[in-house]
Structures are given as structure tokens and as C-alpha cells.
Design an enzyme around this catalytic site. Sequence first.
Site, PDB file in Angstrom:
ATOM      1  N   GLU A   1       0.791  -1.233   0.000  1.00 28.94           N
ATOM      2  CA  GLU A   1       0.000   0.000   0.000  1.00 28.94           C
ATOM      3  C   GLU A   1       0.827   1.290   0.000  1.00 28.94           C
ATOM      4  OE1 GLU A   1      -2.905  -0.261   3.152  1.00 28.94           O
ATOM      5  OE2 GLU A   1      -4.037  -1.793   2.089  1.00 28.94           O
TER       6      GLU A   1
ATOM      7  N   GLU B   1      -6.134  -8.055  -0.025  1.00 30.73           N
ATOM      8  CA  GLU B   1      -6.722  -7.792   1.300  1.00 30.73           C
ATOM      9  C   GLU B   1      -8.180  -7.413   1.131  1.00 30.73           C
ATOM     10  OE1 GLU B   1      -4.866  -4.922   3.956  1.00 30.73           O
ATOM     11  OE2 GLU B   1      -2.892  -5.761   3.495  1.00 30.73           O
TER      12      GLU B   1
HETATM   13  C1  FCB Z   1      -4.711  -2.120   5.325  1.00 26.44           C
HETATM   14  C2  FCB Z   1      -3.378  -2.589   5.841  1.00 26.44           C
HETATM   15  C3  FCB Z   1      -3.462  -3.642   6.916  1.00 26.44           C
HETATM   16  C4  FCB Z   1      -4.624  -3.394   7.849  1.00 26.44           C
HETATM   17  C5  FCB Z   1      -5.890  -3.202   7.061  1.00 26.44           C
HETATM   18  C6  FCB Z   1      -7.123  -3.031   7.905  1.00 26.44           C
HETATM   19  O1  FCB Z   1      -4.603  -0.805   4.890  1.00 26.44           O
HETATM   20  O2  FCB Z   1      -2.605  -3.110   4.801  1.00 26.44           O
HETATM   21  O3  FCB Z   1      -2.235  -3.707   7.584  1.00 26.44           O
HETATM   22  O4  FCB Z   1      -4.338  -2.321   8.657  1.00 26.44           O
HETATM   23  O5  FCB Z   1      -5.758  -2.087   6.239  1.00 26.44           O
END
Ligand code: FCB
Length: 437
Positions: A167, A351
Site C-alpha cells: 500500500e 486484502e
Molecule cells: C490495510 C493494511 C493492513 C490493515 C488493514 C485493515 O490498509 O494493509 O495492515 O491495517 O488495512
Amino acid sequence: MDFSRSTFPPDFLFAAATSSYQIEGHGFGGAGPTHWDTFAATPGNVVRAEHGQIACDHYNRWEEDLDLMQAMGLDAYRFSTSWARVLPEGRGTVNQKGLDFYDRLVDGMLARDLKPMATLYHWELPAALADLGGWRNPDIAHWLADFATIVMERIGDRVFSAAPINEPWCVAWLSHFMGLQAPGLRDIRATAHAMHHVLTAHGRCIQAMRAIGMNNLGAVCNFEYVQAATDTPEASEAARRYEAIYNRFFVGGLFQGAYPDEVLEGLGPHMPKGWENDFDLIGQKLDWFGVNYYTCKRIAADSGPWPSLREVEGPLPKTQMGWEIKPEGLEHILTWLQQNYTGALPLYVTENGMANADDTTTPDDARMDYLDAHLAASQRAIAAGVPLAGYTFWSMMDNYEWSLGYEKRFGLVHVGFDTLQRTPKASYHAIARALAR
Ligand code: FCB
């Protein structure tokens, strides 16, 4: 839950994700201090000043955690390697115990038929490098590439895939413009430098990993579904600026060799010298691209300097984070990326998930509904022609949610932070059943 493995393409991978600082425990094993330790130790930055010194104690309990992944029927595990655990000063002397840990962990995954999906940097910058300016210093590209070489010379022969940085938006914008994560700066020049250096560092790491013969290398960015808060030209321009910063800047660099005009409007005067010449480095060929997706945002115009915008609360049901639940946004982001940036490149959802209050007392239905809806959105994207190769649950277990501390629980497995006991939640069991059918 409604989904079943058999309705996805035959080679589709189901994974769960964590990150090193959020679970391992940085108070042992020879790990050096990170900018998250110092950020958390500064009053007002983190809820209750919580930190990752013990976290989930995964450093000592990794076998139990991998057993839970295997029993759930996962195909892969997306984990990250802590720079400060391997190189306590960020450069120089290697902590062999740190390398040994990742070596055992990768072997442990393979022994359980879990494909290791590695991320090199998920935010715990060694404090010694923060002292040198961290992401503001152009040399970070070389520092991170050297770390990549050291780690991957040890585990690169066995990992299934690798990505340099989790990210870029959070590493650069959230942490240097909004000040909400370490190093907690609010400075436009620092931001412009970090936004660019996160991509040059990505490029150098890809080169370093190719140089030692690795393949299946990618990048992981986060995206939000962005809407104008009202039906006015001012709001739609503000939403466009937000969307350019959040969604288009990094993929612009990675896939188009250019940054969006809407971002250069603000950051242009502050960019590091010679940035225009770095796109060959940044645009290294990739083998896949990862999408982290959680929510949507509604944006209105605001007075004040660029980017002159603010977030407006929306009407949809929200998670414990206060994030609106918008599964169609994931479908939109996947198809938009494929059509405008990634084409035939395999995509992964790297994610997706939601936080709930302490799940020993809260039913887990909301999480199951959230995951089902986003898996259905992923399937619609596949049906529309997106080459989606996998989906990753965030997170395998409750963990340190950065500046929000330990109370935002994203896990499929409950962790009692006083006892460190693991207890699979209803969503864990439901996914295990879905993956078996
Ligand atoms: C993302 C991150 C992860 C976690 C989630 C909720 O931005 O990569 O580490 O904090 O959000």
C-alpha cells in the site's frame, strides 16, 4: 456463508493475510526499533499508546497459526518480513535469528501446503533509517533493495510470489500528508518525496529480486470506490482530485509511466529533482498485481489549500472502523484496473475484510455477510472478464491495527491479548466449510 470453492475457477487461490509488525511481537528475537515503536511512544498518536512489542506473539506461536490456516483449507498465506528484524539498523549487520525465523516460517508453510506470498515491507521502517529521513531520502530505494536481496537470498527459492511494498498510499500519503501513521508528518514536500520514492524503491526491489532469479513478482496497492458527495461541479472536481491521489497516482507510475495531472497540480513544485526520468525504473515488468479493498468514500470540496477537499459521512451500513460497506466498489475497481491499467495481467484481491468489536461477545454474522458480498463481487468481476487469480482475507487473526491499537478486530481467529489464546470465530468455520465444497 453462501460461497463455495467450486464456483470459482479451478486454480483460484484462497489466502489469508497478516503483516509482521501487526502479529510477530517486536520485543524479542533481536529485532531493532522501528518508526512504529517511536510513533506509538509519542502521546496522542496511537489509541492507549499501544505498540507491537508482543502483539500476537506469532514469533513464538507461528506453528499453531499455520496449523489453523491449514485446517481452514487455505491455499496460500500472505505474510510480510520485518526489515528491522532482519537488519536491526536497517543496513549493515544481519540478525541471523531474524532470517532463521522467516526460513522456518516458509518451510512451515510448504509443509502445510500453503503457498508463501511474501511482502517485503509492510510499514515497520527501522528507526535508524527514519533518522536519515526514511521515505524522504532517495537512498531508501537502495536500502530496501539491499534488504530484498538479503531476505530473498534466504527464502526466495521457496516463496510462491513476492511484492516489495504494501500500500504505497498509506506509506506516503497517510503517513506524510495526513500524519495518521508513522512517521506522522503533515508536510507536502515530505509527501511528494515519499510518493515518488515508494515507487523507485519498488522498482529497485523488483530488479534486485529478478537479479537473483526470482519470478512471480508483483505490487500491492489499496483502492477505494470514490464518489462526489453532492451533485455539484465543485464536489465532482474534489472527488476527482481525491481519486487521482488515492487510486491513480501509483498505478499511473507503475503501468503508464506518468502521474495524474490532478496530483502534479499540488505536488509538482515539491517533487524530488529529476523525478521525470525514473519511470523506466518504476515500470519494471510485473507478473501480477494485488488489490486491497475495504470501502468507499464520499468527497466534497473544501476551502483551504490543495487538495481542497473533505470526506463526508455516507448512509451505508458501517464496520467497526466506521467504513461504509460497498461490495460493488470492489467489482468496479477490478474491472476499471483491468480496462485501464493491467489488461491481461493476473490480479489478486490481496486484502479484504472487516473489523468488529470483540467477537467473543459480538456475533460474527456481519463479517460473514461482508465477506460473502465481496466474494460475490469478485465473481462478477471474473464473469466480466477480469483475470482474477485469487482472493485474500484480511486478516487471519485479530492483531495490532496500527494507530487504532488492539480494539479493531479484523481476524477470522480471535486473539485474547491478555492470554494470547487463539479461538477460531464463526467466520473461520464457515470459510472452512465453503472451501471444502
Ligand atoms: C490495510 C493494511 C493492513 C490493515 C488493514 C485493515 O490498509 O494493509 O495492515 O491495517 O488495512
